[in-house]
Design an enzyme around this catalytic site. Sequence first.
Site, PDB file in Angstrom:
ATOM      1  N   LEU A   1     -19.052  18.522  21.281  1.00 34.76           N
ATOM      2  CA  LEU A   1     -19.903  18.760  20.119  1.00 34.76           C
ATOM      3  C   LEU A   1     -19.236  19.585  19.024  1.00 34.76           C
ATOM      4  O   LEU A   1     -19.890  20.021  18.077  1.00 34.76           O
ATOM      5  CB  LEU A   1     -21.223  19.408  20.561  1.00 34.76           C
ATOM      6  CG  LEU A   1     -22.027  18.558  21.551  1.00 34.76           C
ATOM      7  CD1 LEU A   1     -23.267  19.310  22.004  1.00 34.76           C
ATOM      8  CD2 LEU A   1     -22.391  17.207  20.963  1.00 34.76           C
ATOM      9  N   CYS A   2     -17.920  19.777  19.121  1.00 38.39           N
ATOM     10  CA  CYS A   2     -17.187  20.501  18.079  1.00 38.39           C
ATOM     11  C   CYS A   2     -16.915  19.590  16.892  1.00 38.39           C
ATOM     12  O   CYS A   2     -16.674  18.393  17.050  1.00 38.39           O
ATOM     13  CB  CYS A   2     -15.855  21.024  18.618  1.00 38.39           C
ATOM     14  SG  CYS A   2     -16.024  22.474  19.648  1.00 38.39           S
ATOM     15  N   HIS A   3     -16.937  20.187  15.711  1.00 40.55           N
ATOM     16  CA  HIS A   3     -16.629  19.444  14.486  1.00 40.55           C
ATOM     17  C   HIS A   3     -15.111  19.328  14.316  1.00 40.55           C
ATOM     18  O   HIS A   3     -14.384  20.270  14.659  1.00 40.55           O
ATOM     19  CB  HIS A   3     -17.186  20.184  13.269  1.00 40.55           C
ATOM     20  CG  HIS A   3     -18.664  20.250  13.242  1.00 40.55           C
ATOM     21  ND1 HIS A   3     -19.381  21.210  13.929  1.00 40.55           N
ATOM     22  CD2 HIS A   3     -19.572  19.466  12.626  1.00 40.55           C
ATOM     23  CE1 HIS A   3     -20.667  21.022  13.727  1.00 40.55           C
ATOM     24  NE2 HIS A   3     -20.817  19.960  12.938  1.00 40.55           N
TER      25      HIS A   3
ATOM     26  N   MET B   1     -13.856  28.223  18.764  1.00 42.33           N
ATOM     27  CA  MET B   1     -13.488  27.255  19.801  1.00 42.33           C
ATOM     28  C   MET B   1     -12.014  26.862  19.682  1.00 42.33           C
ATOM     29  O   MET B   1     -11.331  26.670  20.686  1.00 42.33           O
ATOM     30  CB  MET B   1     -14.381  26.015  19.743  1.00 42.33           C
ATOM     31  CG  MET B   1     -15.827  26.303  20.103  1.00 42.33           C
ATOM     32  SD  MET B   1     -16.038  27.134  21.692  1.00 42.33           S
ATOM     33  CE  MET B   1     -15.294  25.980  22.813  1.00 42.33           C
ATOM     34  N   GLU B   2     -11.511  26.772  18.465  1.00 48.32           N
ATOM     35  CA  GLU B   2     -10.108  26.427  18.258  1.00 48.32           C
ATOM     36  C   GLU B   2      -9.199  27.553  18.753  1.00 48.32           C
ATOM     37  O   GLU B   2      -8.168  27.294  19.385  1.00 48.32           O
ATOM     38  CB  GLU B   2      -9.860  26.118  16.776  1.00 48.32           C
ATOM     39  CG  GLU B   2     -10.442  24.802  16.317  1.00 48.32           C
ATOM     40  CD  GLU B   2     -11.967  24.745  16.241  1.00 48.32           C
ATOM     41  OE1 GLU B   2     -12.516  23.636  16.175  1.00 48.32           O
ATOM     42  OE2 GLU B   2     -12.631  25.814  16.250  1.00 48.32           O
TER      43      GLU B   2
ATOM     44  N   ASP C   1       1.915  25.188  34.004  1.00 51.07           N
ATOM     45  CA  ASP C   1       2.537  23.899  34.338  1.00 51.07           C
ATOM     46  C   ASP C   1       4.057  24.007  34.407  1.00 51.07           C
ATOM     47  O   ASP C   1       4.682  23.484  35.332  1.00 51.07           O
ATOM     48  CB  ASP C   1       2.138  22.844  33.305  1.00 51.07           C
ATOM     49  CG  ASP C   1       2.757  21.493  33.598  1.00 51.07           C
ATOM     50  OD1 ASP C   1       2.630  21.013  34.747  1.00 51.07           O
ATOM     51  OD2 ASP C   1       3.375  20.915  32.685  1.00 51.07           O
TER      52      ASP C   1
END
Length: 161
Positions: free
Chosen positions: A75-77, A113-114, A128
């Site tokens: 739901l992120c733009h 969020m970014e 990793d």
Amino acid sequence: MSQLTHLNAQGEANMVDVSAKAVTAREARAEGFIAMQADTLKLVLEGGHKKGDVLSVARIAGIQAAKRTWDLIPLCHPLMLSKVQVDFVPDETAGGIHIQSLCKLSGQTGVEMEALTAVSVAALTLFDMCKAVDPGMVISGIRVMEKQGGKTGHWQAEGVS
């Protein structure tokens, strides 16, 4: 307490409509930590890892991830980021690497969020690249440290200076 913005009146998931919001300068900073064995940290810092420059690869991965957050989090733009920075601070005392990100833009929604995605993917990339020599690494403490802009203005996590 505020209502959850990603739910409509029927309780269904929806993308928030930001079209009426003002375009403002916005930024967010996030952090995280990856704990590792002292020998692994030394290997990373001295550039002796056979996979190459671990920190450079993790930095690029974090930057790329921030740019694709909208593709990862449903739901992120999609945002036109003007700056993404990922930094690493080795900490021999704590036995690992602090990861910090900064994301900026001029837009109608925040960039928390970014910033979180940049830190998370940078940490995952470090894991990793080093898991063959240290499978017991632990990623922790991923959080937003600070955000600025928008109608809520400036917010800073407790204990952040």
